[in-house]
Scaffold this active site. Structure first.
Site, PDB file in Angstrom:
ATOM      1  N   LYS A 126       0.821  -1.216   0.000  1.00  0.00           N
ATOM      2  CA  LYS A 126       0.000   0.000   0.000  1.00  0.00           C
ATOM      3  C   LYS A 126       0.852   1.263   0.000  1.00  0.00           C
ATOM      4  O   LYS A 126       0.459   2.269  -0.581  1.00  0.00           O
ATOM      5  CB  LYS A 126      -0.950   0.015   1.200  1.00  0.00           C
ATOM      6  CG  LYS A 126      -2.136  -0.909   1.042  1.00  0.00           C
ATOM      7  CD  LYS A 126      -3.255  -0.486   1.978  1.00  0.00           C
ATOM      8  CE  LYS A 126      -4.502  -1.327   1.764  1.00  0.00           C
ATOM      9  NZ  LYS A 126      -5.552  -1.027   2.751  1.00  0.00           N
ATOM     10  N   LYS A 137      -4.764  -9.983  -7.163  1.00  0.00           N
ATOM     11  CA  LYS A 137      -5.940 -10.120  -6.306  1.00  0.00           C
ATOM     12  C   LYS A 137      -7.061  -9.200  -6.786  1.00  0.00           C
ATOM     13  O   LYS A 137      -6.795  -8.070  -7.210  1.00  0.00           O
ATOM     14  CB  LYS A 137      -5.494  -9.721  -4.897  1.00  0.00           C
ATOM     15  CG  LYS A 137      -6.421 -10.020  -3.785  1.00  0.00           C
ATOM     16  CD  LYS A 137      -5.788  -9.637  -2.453  1.00  0.00           C
ATOM     17  CE  LYS A 137      -5.756  -8.137  -2.247  1.00  0.00           C
ATOM     18  NZ  LYS A 137      -5.441  -7.717  -0.880  1.00  0.00           N
ATOM     19  N   LYS A 167     -10.512  -3.514  -4.386  1.00  0.00           N
ATOM     20  CA  LYS A 167     -11.325  -2.297  -4.486  1.00  0.00           C
ATOM     21  C   LYS A 167     -10.574  -1.194  -5.201  1.00  0.00           C
ATOM     22  O   LYS A 167     -11.175  -0.287  -5.761  1.00  0.00           O
ATOM     23  CB  LYS A 167     -11.652  -1.793  -3.076  1.00  0.00           C
ATOM     24  CG  LYS A 167     -12.598  -2.667  -2.286  1.00  0.00           C
ATOM     25  CD  LYS A 167     -12.629  -2.188  -0.831  1.00  0.00           C
ATOM     26  CE  LYS A 167     -13.598  -3.024  -0.010  1.00  0.00           C
ATOM     27  NZ  LYS A 167     -13.432  -2.773   1.431  1.00  0.00           N
TER      28      LYS A 167
END
Ligand code: AMP
Ligand code: TRP
Length: 345
Positions: free
Chosen positions: A114, A206, A209
């Site tokens: 992230k 993956k 969102k």
């Protein structure tokens, strides 16, 4: 179930909920209701570890709550609430920041992903995120935590924090006549055929969102047309489907679609390949579209209804947080005694 067993899990109110969240987490939340006392939390404090537009955050908290209810979570029998309404999460997270070691947090792969290349510019909250997650679980002394595969490392860290707290404060825990295993090490429940749902555009990534392409995921509130388009456009390879599971090796896109079908239908991959093996992808995809529309359509519809009634959704969160706070406050009082803080009695 013994009296002390309890389930806790959380979902972040960021962006659209997708099939990965549903199959990896929410479906299991629903099932566990029959066996355990469950606490399901919309983790808004986690969400702000990266920038969130305030109005969008409010909408998103209600949307995740609506998805829980629409999927079949019963907020009367169990507890559904948003994290920021129970201050004890943040309070215990601070104590855990002082228990967790820098070396432990430095290993967290989600932070590395992230934060990306510009790590200096990531928020301190994003780095400390796993101690807040440990606090979420342990403030209820929850024993079982249903999550997708990507949360495994964070759960291991929660176990390490629980253990180190119990060890560091063993004498004080004893002096206060409390259970020597004050924080039970929480067990991850990573179950079902879809613990890691992959992107529809790239079977090695993956489903997420934050993927810029909406075609990479099926959102819980997609309508039948959107679901059909996304499944039909999903990346595949030129080979027909294999007749056996072994034939899915090294074919990530095919494996992912078969896994999604298995999870939605409750059938095994082997069983599905018995039916669809050797046939064209298009047949399989048409059948998957029907199945996905049948399973997700009613959830999307119920979410729409709930979106029109924010007062009801908010009342669920307020009621849930009032019940959660009672449990959390009790743990926090003991933690204050254990650590040696002075408090009003
Ligand atoms: P998040 O959206 O990161 O708050 O995730 C909520 C829950 O969904 C967590 O238990 C995740 O492990 C799970 N989850 C998220 N993405 C996926 C995915 N692609 N496959 C399976 N589970 C997922
Ligand atoms: N970190 C989880 C995720 O990104 C969300 C989460 C926060 C959570 N606190 C939790 C999950 C406690 C399980 C238990 O998906």
């Amino acid at each position: 179930m013994t009296a002390t067993e309890r389930v806790f899990s959380g979902v972040q109110p960021t962006g659209n909920l997708h099939l990965g969240n549903y199959l990896g987490a929410i479906v299991n939340f629903v099932k566990l209701q029959n066996v355990y006392n469950c606490i399901y939390c919309v983790v808004d404090l986690h969400a702000i570890t990266v920038w969130q537009d305030p109005a969008e955050l409010t909408r998103s908290i209600r949307e995740v709550t609506a998805a829980f209810i629409a999927s079949g979570i019963d907020p009367k029998k169990h507890i559904v609430f948003n994290q920021s309404q129970v201050a004890e999460h943040a309070e215990l997270a601070w104590v855990f920041n002082c228990v967790a070691r820098l070396g432990w947090l430095n290993r967290m792969t989600q932070f590395k992903e992230k934060a990306g290349k510009d790590r200096e510019n990531a928020s301190v909250g994003l780095y400390a995120y796993p101690s807040l997650m440990a606090a979420d679980i342990l403030v209820y002394r929850a024993t079982h935590v249903p999550v997708g595969e990507d949360q495994k490392q964070h759960l291991e860290l929660s176990r390490d924090i629980a253990q180190k707290f119990n060890n560091d404060f063993a004498d004080s825990i004893k002096a206060h006549n409390l259970d020597p295993v004050f924080f039970p090490p929480p067990e991850p429940l990573i179950t079902g055929p879809a613990t890691r749902v992959m992107s529809l555009r790239d079977g090695t990534k993956k489903m997420s969102k934050s993927d810029p392409s909406d075609y990479s995921r099926i959102n819980l509130n997609d309508d039948a047309d959107a679901i059909a388009q996304k499944v039909r456009k999903a990346k595949t390879d030129p080979e027909p489907l294999p007749g056996e599971e072994k034939g899915l090796e090294h074919r990530p896109e095919a494996d992912n679609l078969v896994g999604i079908y298995a999870a939605l239908s409750g059938r095994t991959k082997a069983d599905l390949l018995g039916e669809f093996g050797g046939g064209q992808f298009s047949n399989f995809k048409n059948s998957l579209v029907d199945l996905a529309v049948e399973k997700l359509g009613p959830i999307g519809m119920e979410m729409k209804k709930l979106a029109a009634d924010p007062a009801y959704v908010d009342s669920v969160l307020i009621d849930g947080s009032n019940r959660a706070r009672v449990i959390a406050a009790e743990t926090m009082s003991s933690v204050k005694d254990i650590v040696g803080f002075i408090r009003k009695r």
